[in-house]
Design a protein around this motif. Sequence first.
Motif, PDB file in Angstrom:
ATOM      1  N   PHE A 333       0.857  -1.185   0.000  1.00 39.46           N
ATOM      2  CA  PHE A 333       0.000   0.000   0.000  1.00 39.46           C
ATOM      3  C   PHE A 333       0.890   1.231   0.000  1.00 39.46           C
ATOM      4  N   GLY A 334       1.357   1.595  -1.181  1.00 32.16           N
ATOM      5  CA  GLY A 334       2.255   2.739  -1.291  1.00 32.16           C
ATOM      6  C   GLY A 334       1.980   3.567  -2.523  1.00 32.16           C
ATOM      7  N   ALA A 335       2.824   4.556  -2.738  1.00 30.25           N
ATOM      8  CA  ALA A 335       2.634   5.483  -3.851  1.00 30.25           C
ATOM      9  C   ALA A 335       2.734   4.791  -5.207  1.00 30.25           C
ATOM     10  N   ASP A 336       3.347   3.582  -5.258  1.00 30.82           N
ATOM     11  CA  ASP A 336       3.440   2.879  -6.530  1.00 30.82           C
ATOM     12  C   ASP A 336       2.084   2.402  -7.037  1.00 30.82           C
ATOM     13  N   LEU A 337       1.040   2.500  -6.215  1.00 32.95           N
ATOM     14  CA  LEU A 337      -0.306   2.156  -6.663  1.00 32.95           C
ATOM     15  C   LEU A 337      -1.000   3.319  -7.366  1.00 32.95           C
ATOM     16  N   GLY A 338      -0.346   4.473  -7.439  1.00 30.31           N
ATOM     17  CA  GLY A 338      -0.897   5.576  -8.226  1.00 30.31           C
ATOM     18  C   GLY A 338      -1.352   6.751  -7.389  1.00 30.31           C
ATOM     19  N   ASN A 339      -1.923   7.719  -8.091  1.00 31.62           N
ATOM     20  CA  ASN A 339      -2.365   8.955  -7.448  1.00 31.62           C
ATOM     21  C   ASN A 339      -3.465   8.682  -6.428  1.00 31.62           C
ATOM     22  N   GLY A 340      -3.411   9.419  -5.329  1.00 35.61           N
ATOM     23  CA  GLY A 340      -4.451   9.354  -4.309  1.00 35.61           C
ATOM     24  C   GLY A 340      -4.200   8.339  -3.216  1.00 35.61           C
ATOM     25  N   ILE A 341      -3.288   7.391  -3.439  1.00 32.02           N
ATOM     26  CA  ILE A 341      -3.051   6.352  -2.435  1.00 32.02           C
ATOM     27  C   ILE A 341      -2.406   6.938  -1.182  1.00 32.02           C
ATOM     28  N   THR A 342      -1.448   7.824  -1.374  1.00 32.16           N
ATOM     29  CA  THR A 342      -0.801   8.439  -0.211  1.00 32.16           C
ATOM     30  C   THR A 342      -1.796   9.266   0.593  1.00 32.16           C
ATOM     31  N   LEU A 343      -2.678   9.976  -0.102  1.00 34.65           N
ATOM     32  CA  LEU A 343      -3.706  10.752   0.587  1.00 34.65           C
ATOM     33  C   LEU A 343      -4.643   9.836   1.362  1.00 34.65           C
ATOM     34  N   LEU A 344      -5.007   8.697   0.765  1.00 37.10           N
ATOM     35  CA  LEU A 344      -5.868   7.740   1.453  1.00 37.10           C
ATOM     36  C   LEU A 344      -5.165   7.166   2.681  1.00 37.10           C
ATOM     37  N   ARG A 345      -3.885   6.845   2.548  1.00 32.35           N
ATOM     38  CA  ARG A 345      -3.141   6.279   3.671  1.00 32.35           C
ATOM     39  C   ARG A 345      -3.069   7.254   4.845  1.00 32.35           C
ATOM     40  N   SER A 346      -2.971   8.535   4.551  1.00 26.75           N
ATOM     41  CA  SER A 346      -2.879   9.522   5.627  1.00 26.75           C
ATOM     42  C   SER A 346      -4.147   9.592   6.457  1.00 26.75           C
ATOM     43  N   GLN A 347      -5.281   9.094   5.936  1.00 29.17           N
ATOM     44  CA  GLN A 347      -6.540   9.114   6.671  1.00 29.17           C
ATOM     45  C   GLN A 347      -6.752   7.854   7.507  1.00 29.17           C
ATOM     46  N   LEU A 348      -5.875   6.869   7.356  1.00 28.53           N
ATOM     47  CA  LEU A 348      -6.024   5.593   8.049  1.00 28.53           C
ATOM     48  C   LEU A 348      -5.197   5.631   9.325  1.00 28.53           C
ATOM     49  N   THR A 349      -5.865   5.903  10.450  1.00 23.68           N
ATOM     50  CA  THR A 349      -5.159   6.080  11.714  1.00 23.68           C
ATOM     51  C   THR A 349      -4.569   4.775  12.222  1.00 23.68           C
ATOM     52  N   GLY A 350      -5.339   3.715  12.203  1.00 26.42           N
ATOM     53  CA  GLY A 350      -4.852   2.425  12.674  1.00 26.42           C
ATOM     54  C   GLY A 350      -3.979   1.758  11.629  1.00 26.42           C
ATOM     55  N   ARG A 351      -2.907   1.139  12.074  1.00 28.79           N
ATOM     56  CA  ARG A 351      -1.995   0.434  11.164  1.00 28.79           C
ATOM     57  C   ARG A 351      -1.679  -0.938  11.745  1.00 28.79           C
ATOM     58  N   VAL A 352      -1.881  -1.971  10.952  1.00 26.14           N
ATOM     59  CA  VAL A 352      -1.549  -3.341  11.344  1.00 26.14           C
ATOM     60  C   VAL A 352      -0.765  -3.968  10.203  1.00 26.14           C
ATOM     61  N   SER A 353       0.414  -4.475  10.522  1.00 27.18           N
ATOM     62  CA  SER A 353       1.245  -5.101   9.494  1.00 27.18           C
ATOM     63  C   SER A 353       1.649  -6.487   9.941  1.00 27.18           C
ATOM     64  N   HIS A 354       1.271  -7.484   9.161  1.00 27.94           N
ATOM     65  CA  HIS A 354       1.767  -8.839   9.367  1.00 27.94           C
ATOM     66  C   HIS A 354       3.127  -8.977   8.683  1.00 27.94           C
ATOM     67  N   ARG A 355       3.621 -10.161   8.581  1.00 29.37           N
ATOM     68  CA  ARG A 355       4.929 -10.366   7.964  1.00 29.37           C
ATOM     69  C   ARG A 355       4.926  -9.852   6.527  1.00 29.37           C
ATOM     70  N   VAL A 356       5.968  -9.107   6.161  1.00 34.32           N
ATOM     71  CA  VAL A 356       6.114  -8.595   4.805  1.00 34.32           C
ATOM     72  C   VAL A 356       7.423  -9.116   4.223  1.00 34.32           C
ATOM     73  N   ASN A 357       7.538  -9.049   2.905  1.00 36.13           N
ATOM     74  CA  ASN A 357       8.692  -9.641   2.235  1.00 36.13           C
ATOM     75  C   ASN A 357       9.872  -8.691   2.102  1.00 36.13           C
ATOM     76  N   ASP A 358       9.662  -7.408   2.296  1.00 41.77           N
ATOM     77  CA  ASP A 358      10.757  -6.460   2.150  1.00 41.77           C
ATOM     78  C   ASP A 358      10.536  -5.263   3.062  1.00 41.77           C
ATOM     79  N   GLU A 359      11.602  -4.528   3.309  1.00 38.82           N
ATOM     80  CA  GLU A 359      11.526  -3.381   4.206  1.00 38.82           C
ATOM     81  C   GLU A 359      10.697  -2.262   3.602  1.00 38.82           C
ATOM     82  N   ALA A 360      10.673  -2.168   2.274  1.00 43.33           N
ATOM     83  CA  ALA A 360       9.901  -1.102   1.621  1.00 43.33           C
ATOM     84  C   ALA A 360       8.416  -1.225   1.948  1.00 43.33           C
ATOM     85  N   SER A 361       7.896  -2.464   2.021  1.00 47.71           N
ATOM     86  CA  SER A 361       6.486  -2.646   2.352  1.00 47.71           C
ATOM     87  C   SER A 361       6.197  -2.199   3.778  1.00 47.71           C
ATOM     88  N   ALA A 362       7.128  -2.495   4.693  1.00 47.69           N
ATOM     89  CA  ALA A 362       6.945  -2.039   6.080  1.00 47.69           C
ATOM     90  C   ALA A 362       7.020  -0.521   6.162  1.00 47.69           C
TER      91      ALA A 362
END
Length: 452
Positions: A333-362
């Motif tokens: 869930f990052g800017a590589d998904l296109g315009n508006g994603i970063t703006l959407l992420r800024s509105q999501l207060t809660g963050r939960v991350s399970h195991r990811v494959n790279d540091e960029a995803s975290a």
Amino acid sequence: MTMNTILIAAVIAGGLALLRWLRPAWFWLCLGLPLAAARVLIRYGSVMEACGLTVPPSRMRLAVARATRTEVPSSRVPRIIRLTPTRTGLVLRIKMRPGQDAFDFIASSDRLRHSFKMQGVTGREVKAGVVELRMTGYDVLKRVQMPAKTETKTLRIPVSLREDGAIHYRDYREVPHSLNIGATQSGKSVYQRRLVSELAPQPVALVGIDCKNGVELAPLARRFSALACNPDDALGLLDGLLDRMEVIYEIIRREQRISSDVPDAEITADIWGLPEHLQPTPVVLLVDEVAELALFASKKEEKRRDAIVTALVRLAQLGRAAGIYVEICGQRFGADLGNGITLLRSQLTGRVSHRVNDEASARMVFGDISPDAMGATVQIPTDRPGTAVAAESSGGWVLTRTPYTTLRQAVNTCNRHADLTPELPELADWRPDLRISLVKTAPADELMSRAA
């Protein structure tokens, strides 16, 4: 030693080992707790001194020692206020000495863990001059067993167990919108099933978007008021939610009646201050694999994608007051998904991350709020699915693990509470089709050969 004595000892040892495996909390309360409490009380003074958590004697005591030619007084140890047992460990509340800081105890948590021979130690400041050390006696995340009693209420549900033994709650009224990411087989889907299973008995409407043709959410459809299984339906469903939001805002505005004779308690800006007979049903929107909504391969799909992201941003910005809460899941869930994603992420207060494959995803999840949480995410082992780092925009984070919930268990829960599924007129076109097909399905290879 007679054979009978050996046999009895073996049976007792086997029973304790079985109890420790099946009911670790019972084993801790019966055997581990008394030993750990005695160890902490006996070693407390020496451990505090070895960890540098003592303060020198006061000038008055030194002056008295010099005047009376007595032995120089030793360093002062912080005083224990209370030692409280829990089902997973101990809670030690300490009165700090003048000059000490809670950060000193928090920074020494790993040394305290080894000194007291506990599984884990976490510290926090309770109030000025008082610090609390929460110690766990065994690995509570190895086999997660949720307590029988939880403090559940509407839109506040227990979803996982924290590494310190406490319950981690998902409170939609406190944290309206949240992001949940994780790699394949990381436990992300189990976390989503847990959310649905805990929300199913409550008076809320569940709305889902699952662009994997509904394979994750369609089995739970009896408890869903609306479900979209492709991007075209997702856009229509989101537009319906926006229409519902506008209608609810009109109701709130009409009922405010702001004047000098209206009591302060009756003035509201959200659905929870409305009279009970006017309160609309709260809606929880679950989006599975958000990347499928953001990817496009043609100009037409790009326009649809922009409309979907815009609708999600509007719901995340304005939906809380209208009782609409957004839960977004995905692998990235990052800017590589296109315009508006970063703006959407800024509105999501809660963050939960399970195991990811790279540091960029975290970094996409925690890079803007907590670098420490980002480091903890990439260290989650592959053999513990369901383990996740939960954080909020305040910067605090905690390691949790969701109890394993099979798809059958989630389906049974949703079917049992299907009568609580509310009808949403704005989303009637996306009401799940619950008719069961009796046609025998052909094997996948045969279907592919027919298509060819």
